[in-house]
Design a protein around this motif. Structure first.
Motif, PDB file in Angstrom:
ATOM      1  N   LEU A  21      -5.434  95.209  11.209  1.00 59.44           N
ATOM      2  CA  LEU A  21      -4.941  95.528  10.119  1.00 59.44           C
ATOM      3  C   LEU A  21      -5.038  96.132   9.176  1.00 59.44           C
ATOM      4  CD1 LEU A  21      -2.223  92.158  10.445  1.00 59.44           C
ATOM      5  CD2 LEU A  21      -1.306  94.236  10.857  1.00 59.44           C
ATOM      6  N   HIS A  22      -6.597  95.593   8.598  1.00 63.45           N
ATOM      7  CA  HIS A  22      -7.442  95.571   8.029  1.00 63.45           C
ATOM      8  C   HIS A  22      -8.440  97.316   8.099  1.00 63.45           C
ATOM      9  CE1 HIS A  22      -6.356  91.910   6.435  1.00 63.45           C
ATOM     10  NE2 HIS A  22      -6.607  91.189   7.133  1.00 63.45           N
ATOM     11  N   THR A  23      -7.433  97.888   8.888  1.00 62.90           N
ATOM     12  CA  THR A  23      -8.957  99.004   9.164  1.00 62.90           C
ATOM     13  C   THR A  23      -7.817 100.320   8.279  1.00 62.90           C
ATOM     14  OG1 THR A  23      -7.660  98.888  11.617  1.00 62.90           O
ATOM     15  CG2 THR A  23     -10.130  98.403  11.568  1.00 62.90           C
ATOM     16  N   ARG A  24      -8.482 101.439   8.761  1.00 68.90           N
ATOM     17  CA  ARG A  24      -7.689 102.627   8.667  1.00 68.90           C
ATOM     18  C   ARG A  24      -7.238 103.200   9.385  1.00 68.90           C
ATOM     19  NH1 ARG A  24     -12.883 106.036   6.074  1.00 68.90           N
ATOM     20  NH2 ARG A  24     -13.800 105.239   8.149  1.00 68.90           N
ATOM     21  N   PRO A  25      -6.031 103.587   8.287  1.00 64.57           N
ATOM     22  CA  PRO A  25      -4.644 104.222   9.644  1.00 64.57           C
ATOM     23  C   PRO A  25      -5.234 105.030  10.748  1.00 64.57           C
ATOM     24  CG  PRO A  25      -4.368 104.055   7.367  1.00 64.57           C
ATOM     25  CD  PRO A  25      -5.949 103.823   7.421  1.00 64.57           C
ATOM     26  N   ARG A  26      -6.371 105.895  10.245  1.00 62.15           N
ATOM     27  CA  ARG A  26      -6.424 106.848  11.742  1.00 62.15           C
ATOM     28  C   ARG A  26      -7.709 105.932  12.471  1.00 62.15           C
ATOM     29  NH1 ARG A  26      -8.246 112.389   8.194  1.00 62.15           N
ATOM     30  NH2 ARG A  26      -6.247 113.118   7.738  1.00 62.15           N
ATOM     31  N   VAL A  27      -8.682 105.052  12.287  1.00 60.75           N
ATOM     32  CA  VAL A  27      -9.227 104.353  12.659  1.00 60.75           C
ATOM     33  C   VAL A  27      -8.576 103.903  13.873  1.00 60.75           C
ATOM     34  CG1 VAL A  27     -11.031 102.877  12.822  1.00 60.75           C
ATOM     35  CG2 VAL A  27     -11.410 104.537  11.613  1.00 60.75           C
ATOM     36  N   ARG A  28      -7.217 102.973  12.884  1.00 57.64           N
ATOM     37  CA  ARG A  28      -6.546 102.072  13.670  1.00 57.64           C
ATOM     38  C   ARG A  28      -5.981 102.378  14.946  1.00 57.64           C
ATOM     39  NH1 ARG A  28      -1.729 100.375  10.158  1.00 57.64           N
ATOM     40  NH2 ARG A  28      -3.809  99.889   8.688  1.00 57.64           N
ATOM     41  N   ALA A  29      -5.407 103.981  14.431  1.00 60.08           N
ATOM     42  CA  ALA A  29      -4.283 104.863  16.054  1.00 60.08           C
ATOM     43  C   ALA A  29      -5.826 105.282  16.735  1.00 60.08           C
ATOM     44  CB  ALA A  29      -4.088 106.234  14.501  1.00 60.08           C
ATOM     45  N   VAL A  30      -6.715 105.172  17.210  1.00 58.65           N
ATOM     46  CA  VAL A  30      -7.572 104.938  17.742  1.00 58.65           C
ATOM     47  C   VAL A  30      -8.145 104.346  18.788  1.00 58.65           C
ATOM     48  CG1 VAL A  30     -10.237 106.247  18.265  1.00 58.65           C
ATOM     49  CG2 VAL A  30      -8.423 107.439  16.727  1.00 58.65           C
ATOM     50  N   ILE A  31      -7.867 103.687  18.078  1.00 57.62           N
ATOM     51  CA  ILE A  31      -8.336 102.512  18.727  1.00 57.62           C
ATOM     52  C   ILE A  31      -6.649 101.489  19.149  1.00 57.62           C
ATOM     53  CG2 ILE A  31      -9.359  99.364  17.858  1.00 57.62           C
ATOM     54  CD1 ILE A  31     -11.191 100.813  15.725  1.00 57.62           C
ATOM     55  N   ASP A  32      -5.884 101.970  18.204  1.00 54.48           N
ATOM     56  CA  ASP A  32      -4.379 100.934  18.836  1.00 54.48           C
ATOM     57  C   ASP A  32      -4.144 101.596  20.155  1.00 54.48           C
ATOM     58  OD1 ASP A  32      -1.580  99.841  18.543  1.00 54.48           O
ATOM     59  OD2 ASP A  32      -1.699 101.936  19.492  1.00 54.48           O
ATOM     60  N   GLY A  33      -4.849 103.167  20.171  1.00 53.78           N
ATOM     61  CA  GLY A  33      -4.311 103.277  21.424  1.00 53.78           C
ATOM     62  C   GLY A  33      -5.653 103.561  22.770  1.00 53.78           C
ATOM     63  N   PHE A  34      -6.311 102.874  22.674  1.00 51.61           N
ATOM     64  CA  PHE A  34      -7.521 102.652  23.472  1.00 51.61           C
ATOM     65  C   PHE A  34      -6.715 100.865  24.066  1.00 51.61           C
ATOM     66  CE2 PHE A  34     -11.230  99.736  24.365  1.00 51.61           C
ATOM     67  CZ  PHE A  34     -11.845 101.005  25.524  1.00 51.61           C
ATOM     68  N   LEU A  35      -7.041 100.458  23.243  1.00 54.53           N
ATOM     69  CA  LEU A  35      -6.433  99.119  23.711  1.00 54.53           C
ATOM     70  C   LEU A  35      -5.279  99.153  24.098  1.00 54.53           C
ATOM     71  CD1 LEU A  35      -7.264  97.058  20.012  1.00 54.53           C
ATOM     72  CD2 LEU A  35      -8.486  96.775  22.362  1.00 54.53           C
ATOM     73  N   THR A  36      -4.162 100.119  24.030  1.00 53.61           N
ATOM     74  CA  THR A  36      -2.898  99.541  24.274  1.00 53.61           C
ATOM     75  C   THR A  36      -2.354 100.614  25.624  1.00 53.61           C
ATOM     76  OG1 THR A  36      -2.006 100.064  22.130  1.00 53.61           O
ATOM     77  CG2 THR A  36      -0.444  99.886  24.064  1.00 53.61           C
ATOM     78  N   LEU A  37      -3.936 101.224  26.139  1.00 51.92           N
ATOM     79  CA  LEU A  37      -3.830 102.088  27.358  1.00 51.92           C
ATOM     80  C   LEU A  37      -3.224 101.243  29.128  1.00 51.92           C
ATOM     81  CD1 LEU A  37      -4.281 105.901  27.474  1.00 51.92           C
ATOM     82  CD2 LEU A  37      -6.693 104.882  28.192  1.00 51.92           C
ATOM     83  N   PRO A  38      -3.980 100.466  28.744  1.00 57.20           N
ATOM     84  CA  PRO A  38      -4.244  99.888  30.172  1.00 57.20           C
ATOM     85  C   PRO A  38      -2.330  99.512  30.739  1.00 57.20           C
ATOM     86  CG  PRO A  38      -5.764  98.210  29.183  1.00 57.20           C
ATOM     87  CD  PRO A  38      -4.774  99.639  28.065  1.00 57.20           C
ATOM     88  N   MET A  39      -1.439  99.527  29.036  1.00 59.27           N
ATOM     89  CA  MET A  39      -0.842  99.313  29.279  1.00 59.27           C
ATOM     90  C   MET A  39       0.865 100.752  29.471  1.00 59.27           C
ATOM     91  SD  MET A  39       2.236  97.841  26.612  1.00 59.27           S
ATOM     92  CE  MET A  39       2.295  99.005  25.468  1.00 59.27           C
ATOM     93  N   ILE A  40       0.266 101.813  29.535  1.00 62.54           N
ATOM     94  CA  ILE A  40       0.896 103.096  29.485  1.00 62.54           C
ATOM     95  C   ILE A  40       0.280 103.140  30.857  1.00 62.54           C
ATOM     96  CG2 ILE A  40       1.201 105.256  28.990  1.00 62.54           C
ATOM     97  CD1 ILE A  40       2.388 103.113  27.454  1.00 62.54           C
ATOM     98  N   LEU A  41      -1.279 102.966  31.579  1.00 55.52           N
ATOM     99  CA  LEU A  41      -1.649 103.982  32.983  1.00 55.52           C
ATOM    100  C   LEU A  41      -1.610 102.905  33.836  1.00 55.52           C
ATOM    101  CD1 LEU A  41      -5.866 104.178  32.029  1.00 55.52           C
ATOM    102  CD2 LEU A  41      -3.597 105.565  32.128  1.00 55.52           C
ATOM    103  N   PRO A  42      -1.527 103.607  35.237  1.00 60.15           N
ATOM    104  CA  PRO A  42      -1.169 102.984  36.659  1.00 60.15           C
ATOM    105  C   PRO A  42      -1.762 101.745  36.400  1.00 60.15           C
ATOM    106  CG  PRO A  42      -0.627 105.386  36.854  1.00 60.15           C
ATOM    107  CD  PRO A  42      -1.253 105.309  35.137  1.00 60.15           C
TER     108      PRO A  42
END
Length: 234
Positions: free
Chosen positions: A42-63
């Protein structure tokens, strides 16, 4: 009826206990990791947050099998890290209950993280300002103000994480295997007995997992109802 009772009496209940233990432990890990990462992002910059968020959410998207493949590459005894853990700390992840926990945590974590983050973003900023005005530290504000205000969303994420960990199959099969009495979960047991043509046993396990899933859904609905009990119904 007698055949059903005989089948139940002869049933190996270890998959249920293994699934429940794995689900509880994985949910505990996902809970604290999800809350921590959601609060930090919540306290990170939007672009950095978007990248990290994508990495953390990846297991939910991948088989799940893809996640299991990467976990196997990391923790296999033939790989440097897996060999290091085993030789130095006598920790074996592959073909062990620890592998069940790790696989279930990786798969269920994104649900906890996403729900916690969404709940934190909905907290009224004025509550935080009020806490600062009263001289509360940021840590105290988080635990005494933010987390209680985000309680329903965090609780929903916890329940979803437990449900996902309880029913995990793909990553668990690849990392922990299907060892009876050790790593064989309900999902793995259903797959095995169907392959053997034992549809009666598969039906019992399917019924059990449906009942557990229904209870989880009811709990989520009750939590949602409590969070909206002050909203006027038109």
């Amino acid at each position: 009826m007698e055949d059903l009772l005989n089948l139940l009496s002869s049933l190996d209940w270890s998959p249920l206990f293994i699934s429940l233990k794995t689900g509880v432990v994985a949910t505990v890990f996902s809970f604290f990791l999800g809350i921590f990462t959601a609060a930090k992002l919540l306290h990170t910059r939007p672009r950095v947050r978007a990248v990290i968020d994508g990495f953390l959410t990846l297991p939910m998207i991948l088989p799940p099998t893809v996640a299991g493949f990467f976990l196997l590459l990391i923790f296999s005894l033939r790989r440097p890290f897996g060999s290091f853990l085993y030789d130095t700390f006598d920790i074996k992840v592959v073909q062990s209950w620890l592998g069940c926990i790790l696989a279930a945590t990786v798969i269920s974590f994104p649900l906890m993280y996403r729900n916690a983050r969404a709940a934190f973003e909905q907290v009224d900023i004025n509550l935080i300002y009020a806490g600062r005005t009263l001289g509360m530290s940021e840590t105290r504000i988080f635990w005494r103000v933010v987390l209680p205000a985000a309680g329903p969303g965090v609780a929903s994420g916890t329940i979803l994480a437990f449900a996902r960990a309880l029913g995990e199959y793909g990553a668990t099969s690849m990392l922990a295997g299907n060892i009876p009495g050790k790593t064989a979960t309900i999902s793995q047991r259903i797959a095995m007995v169907i392959q053997d043509g034992d549809y009666a046993t598969a039906g019992i396990w399917v019924t059990i997992i449906i009942i557990i899933s229904f209870v989880i859904i009811v709990l989520m609905n009750l939590l949602a109802g409590r969070s909206q009990h002050n909203i006027r119904t038109w």
